[in-house]
Design a protein around this motif. Structure first.
Motif, PDB file in Angstrom:
ATOM      1  N   LEU A 197      -9.222  -5.226  -2.763  1.00  0.00           N
ATOM      2  CA  LEU A 197      -9.215  -3.836  -2.305  1.00  0.00           C
ATOM      3  C   LEU A 197     -10.616  -3.227  -2.389  1.00  0.00           C
ATOM      4  O   LEU A 197     -10.989  -2.408  -1.552  1.00  0.00           O
ATOM      5  CB  LEU A 197      -8.230  -3.011  -3.133  1.00  0.00           C
ATOM      6  N   ASN A 220      -8.987  -6.471   6.540  1.00  0.00           N
ATOM      7  CA  ASN A 220      -9.824  -6.866   5.413  1.00  0.00           C
ATOM      8  C   ASN A 220      -9.449  -8.243   4.898  1.00  0.00           C
ATOM      9  O   ASN A 220     -10.317  -9.034   4.491  1.00  0.00           O
ATOM     10  CB  ASN A 220      -9.726  -5.845   4.284  1.00  0.00           C
ATOM     11  N   GLY A 225      -4.817   2.293  -2.758  1.00  0.00           N
ATOM     12  CA  GLY A 225      -6.108   1.854  -2.264  1.00  0.00           C
ATOM     13  C   GLY A 225      -7.114   1.942  -3.395  1.00  0.00           C
ATOM     14  O   GLY A 225      -6.814   2.439  -4.474  1.00  0.00           O
ATOM     15  N   CYS A 260      -5.301   1.997  -7.936  1.00  0.00           N
ATOM     16  CA  CYS A 260      -4.470   1.419  -6.881  1.00  0.00           C
ATOM     17  C   CYS A 260      -3.006   1.362  -7.297  1.00  0.00           C
ATOM     18  O   CYS A 260      -2.114   1.257  -6.443  1.00  0.00           O
ATOM     19  CB  CYS A 260      -4.970   0.028  -6.493  1.00  0.00           C
ATOM     20  N   ARG A 276      -5.610  -1.776   8.521  1.00  0.00           N
ATOM     21  CA  ARG A 276      -6.957  -1.922   7.955  1.00  0.00           C
ATOM     22  C   ARG A 276      -6.958  -2.920   6.803  1.00  0.00           C
ATOM     23  O   ARG A 276      -7.874  -3.736   6.677  1.00  0.00           O
ATOM     24  CB  ARG A 276      -7.471  -0.563   7.467  1.00  0.00           C
ATOM     25  N   ARG A 277      -5.918  -2.877   5.963  1.00  0.00           N
ATOM     26  CA  ARG A 277      -5.853  -3.806   4.839  1.00  0.00           C
ATOM     27  C   ARG A 277      -5.736  -5.248   5.339  1.00  0.00           C
ATOM     28  O   ARG A 277      -6.403  -6.153   4.815  1.00  0.00           O
ATOM     29  CB  ARG A 277      -4.676  -3.441   3.928  1.00  0.00           C
ATOM     30  N   TRP A 278      -4.917  -5.475   6.353  1.00  0.00           N
ATOM     31  CA  TRP A 278      -4.772  -6.826   6.892  1.00  0.00           C
ATOM     32  C   TRP A 278      -6.060  -7.287   7.585  1.00  0.00           C
ATOM     33  O   TRP A 278      -6.390  -8.474   7.537  1.00  0.00           O
ATOM     34  CB  TRP A 278      -3.578  -6.882   7.844  1.00  0.00           C
ATOM     35  N   THR A 292      -2.299   0.301   6.836  1.00  0.00           N
ATOM     36  CA  THR A 292      -1.740  -1.045   6.667  1.00  0.00           C
ATOM     37  C   THR A 292      -2.541  -2.056   7.479  1.00  0.00           C
ATOM     38  O   THR A 292      -2.899  -3.135   6.988  1.00  0.00           O
ATOM     39  CB  THR A 292      -0.270  -1.085   7.109  1.00  0.00           C
ATOM     40  N   GLY A 294       0.775  -1.228   0.000  1.00  0.00           N
ATOM     41  CA  GLY A 294       0.000   0.000   0.000  1.00  0.00           C
ATOM     42  C   GLY A 294       0.809   1.283   0.000  1.00  0.00           C
ATOM     43  O   GLY A 294       0.235   2.363  -0.017  1.00  0.00           O
ATOM     44  N   ASP A 348     -13.998   2.086  -2.811  1.00  0.00           N
ATOM     45  CA  ASP A 348     -13.951   1.949  -1.358  1.00  0.00           C
ATOM     46  C   ASP A 348     -14.288   3.312  -0.742  1.00  0.00           C
ATOM     47  O   ASP A 348     -13.512   4.260  -0.869  1.00  0.00           O
ATOM     48  CB  ASP A 348     -12.563   1.495  -0.916  1.00  0.00           C
ATOM     49  N   GLU A 408       1.893  -8.934   2.797  1.00  0.00           N
ATOM     50  CA  GLU A 408       2.582  -7.696   2.442  1.00  0.00           C
ATOM     51  C   GLU A 408       4.021  -8.048   2.082  1.00  0.00           C
ATOM     52  O   GLU A 408       4.610  -8.949   2.672  1.00  0.00           O
ATOM     53  CB  GLU A 408       2.589  -6.774   3.668  1.00  0.00           C
ATOM     54  N   PRO A 428     -13.429  -6.974  -0.472  1.00  0.00           N
ATOM     55  CA  PRO A 428     -12.701  -7.964   0.345  1.00  0.00           C
ATOM     56  C   PRO A 428     -13.545  -9.151   0.757  1.00  0.00           C
ATOM     57  O   PRO A 428     -13.011 -10.230   1.030  1.00  0.00           O
ATOM     58  CB  PRO A 428     -12.256  -7.141   1.563  1.00  0.00           C
TER      59      PRO A 428
END
Length: 484
Positions: free
Chosen positions: A420, A84, A458, A447, A80-82, A78, A65, A463, A97, A423
């Motif tokens: 992204l 998801n 992102g 992205c 938040r992505r994990w 970071t 990201g 989103d 990552e 999810p």
């Protein structure tokens, strides 16, 4: 540029999708409907590898990201992505990552580090994923999680986003100039002594991952980054170049050292199973650079040396057999590089801001990757294989995924960009047989365009979290400037 090809969103039924494939001279297994777990979806079947049983056939690819803190620790974005990834319902998290094993190997100054200094940061990411999965999906005992270990090599930018600091395996007649390397300057080339220090750092990062609870590490060997580049180091002298044995020695040495010093930790390899000549922007679409003076082409892996617009899977299959013999539990097969032929690596209808319009219907690129994986699986059936390149299928991603898994073309289907924007796709398809159409990735490439312009990555179009960020306006302005 986007009107040159029929968009998948215009194909309103499975039958029209199949018809479009036929018009292009393509064919893919494709089910009539999305099957739920109760309806017997092949994606719901468990998968055993490396002594571990994964709860389904969905995989999440590593996604970077550009949003870690400068010290490599995770930011809220970071994490938040994990989270998801955890709520996705997929039971194989392939690396999460890209974590650089040493500071000079970061692809950008905000890349995660897999070093001792970031031990607590990696632990936060792991815990965020597992806890979210437990709270929203259920018991995580069948959830397999890896950490991707990398050095960005030629594409390292560890200190300033706009300044390349390449570390290369060999001089490349096309790519050197793109990262500011003079053909007579050898200062960026790794010495064998430096590579032995690098091997030590891969092992140290693997130890940290194992201590934190990760089930495996991915020794990243794709997309033009360092270990991928070494696979084509035919012009390099010494123990890590030249013939096939020399070119694969660095990767295999890292794997063996990790096995020796991290007993019980599984090892995977994300591999660009084929490559092609670099492309550049033409008047209307991407074009291959002129390679008449470079034949036979010696600077790619999985490339036909007499025609580098064609793949040659002989060496990749040979390597995958060696990886299986070395105890690698799975390979995740991608292709090409986002830096020099992104339409091969990541088929999309809209190019990133620094890219080029696709020279072919993106469905051609999707099928090329799926068929290459099928051919590898047939050649090395004992290896667990994860497939890539499915996002551009959009509405029909689940239909094709469950069909190719049922047909034995691939063991697990990996999701990248789609996660992204959507999810929850794995869980929603398995439990409800649906996917939210308004959240389906349309490959706008924001992205990718965002980090190319120094902005965190992102899904800005779909989103709501990213859509309301001030960076959304920055990206819009950067894309407008690039289009002029």
């Amino acid at each position: 540029m986007s009107n040159r090809f029929v968009k998948v969103a215009q194909l309103k039924t499975v039958e029209t999708f199949r018809d479009r494939l036929s018009e292009l001279g393509l064919s893919l297994p494709c089910d009539d409907e999305i099957l739920t777990r109760e309806a017997g979806s092949p994606m719901a079947e468990s998968l055993e590898a490396g002594g571990f049983t994964m709860g389904n056939r969905w995989c999440i690819h590593p996604m970077e990201g550009w949003d870690a803190n400068r010290d490599g620790s995770p930011s809220e974005l970071t994490i938040r992505r994990w989270e998801n990834f955890g709520r996705s319902g997929a039971k194989l998290i392939w690396g999460g990552e890209a974590a650089a094993v040493q500071a000079d190997g970061r692809a950008n100054p905000n890349q995660t580090l897999g070093t001792e200094s970031n031990r607590f940061g990696l632990e936060k990411l792991y815990d965020a994923l597992v806890n979210t999965h437990r709270d929203e999906i259920g018991e995580p005992s069948d959830l397999m999680i890896g950490l991707q270990l990398t050095h960005s090599g030629r594409f390292s930018r560890p200190n300033v986003k706009t300044v390349a600091e390449p570390r290369i395996a060999f001089h490349h007649p096309i790519l050197d100039s793109r990262v500011g390397i003079d053909a007579d300057d050898d200062s960026a080339i790794w010495t064998d002594e430096q590579l032995h220090e690098l091997i030590d750092n891969y092992v140290q990062s693997a130890k940290i991952a194992q201590q934190l609870g990760f089930h495996f590490v991915d020794v990243k060997s794709c997309h033009g980054y360092l270990l991928h580049e070494f696979l084509s180091a035919r012009t390099r002298e010494g123990e890590f170049g030249g013939d096939f044995e020399g070119r694969t020695r660095l990767l295999l040495t890292i794997i063996r050292r990790i096995q020796q010093e991290c007993p019980g930790l599984q090892i995977g390899v994300r591999l660009s199973v084929f490559d092609m000549i670099p492309f550049h922007a033409g008047l209307e679409a991407g074009e291959p650079v002129n390679f008449d003076d470079l034949l036979p082409y010696q600077f790619g892996f999985g490339v036909n040396p007499e025609n580098p617009l064609e793949m040659d899977l002989d060496e990749p299959i040979r390597l995958i057999r060696l990886l299986h013999d070395a105890g690698v539990f799975s390979v995740n097969l991608s292709a090409g590089s986002p830096y020099y032929n992104p339409h091969i690596q990541r088929p999309a209808i809209f190019p990133p801001s620094d890219g080029y319009p696709p020279p072919e219907d993106p469905l051609v690129g999707v099928v090329r990757q799926i068929e290459a994986v099928r051919d590898v699986k047939r050649a090395v059936p004992e290896m667990m294989i994860v497939g890539t390149g499915y996002t551009y299928l959009q509405e029909y991603l689940p239909h094709v995924s469950q069909a190719v898994v049922r047909a034995g073309w691939v063991d697990s289907v990996g999701l990248g960009r789609m996660v992204l924007s959507l999810p929850e796709l794995p869980q929603a398809t398995l439990e409800e047989g649906t996917m939210a159409r308004k959240k389906i990735c349309r490959t706008f490439s924001d992205c990718t365009s965002a980090p190319r312009n120094g902005i965190v990555s992102g899904c800005y179009p779909l989103d709501p979290f990213y859509k309301q960020m001030p960076e959304a306006q920055q990206l819009k302005e950067a894309k407008s400037a690039a289009a002029k």
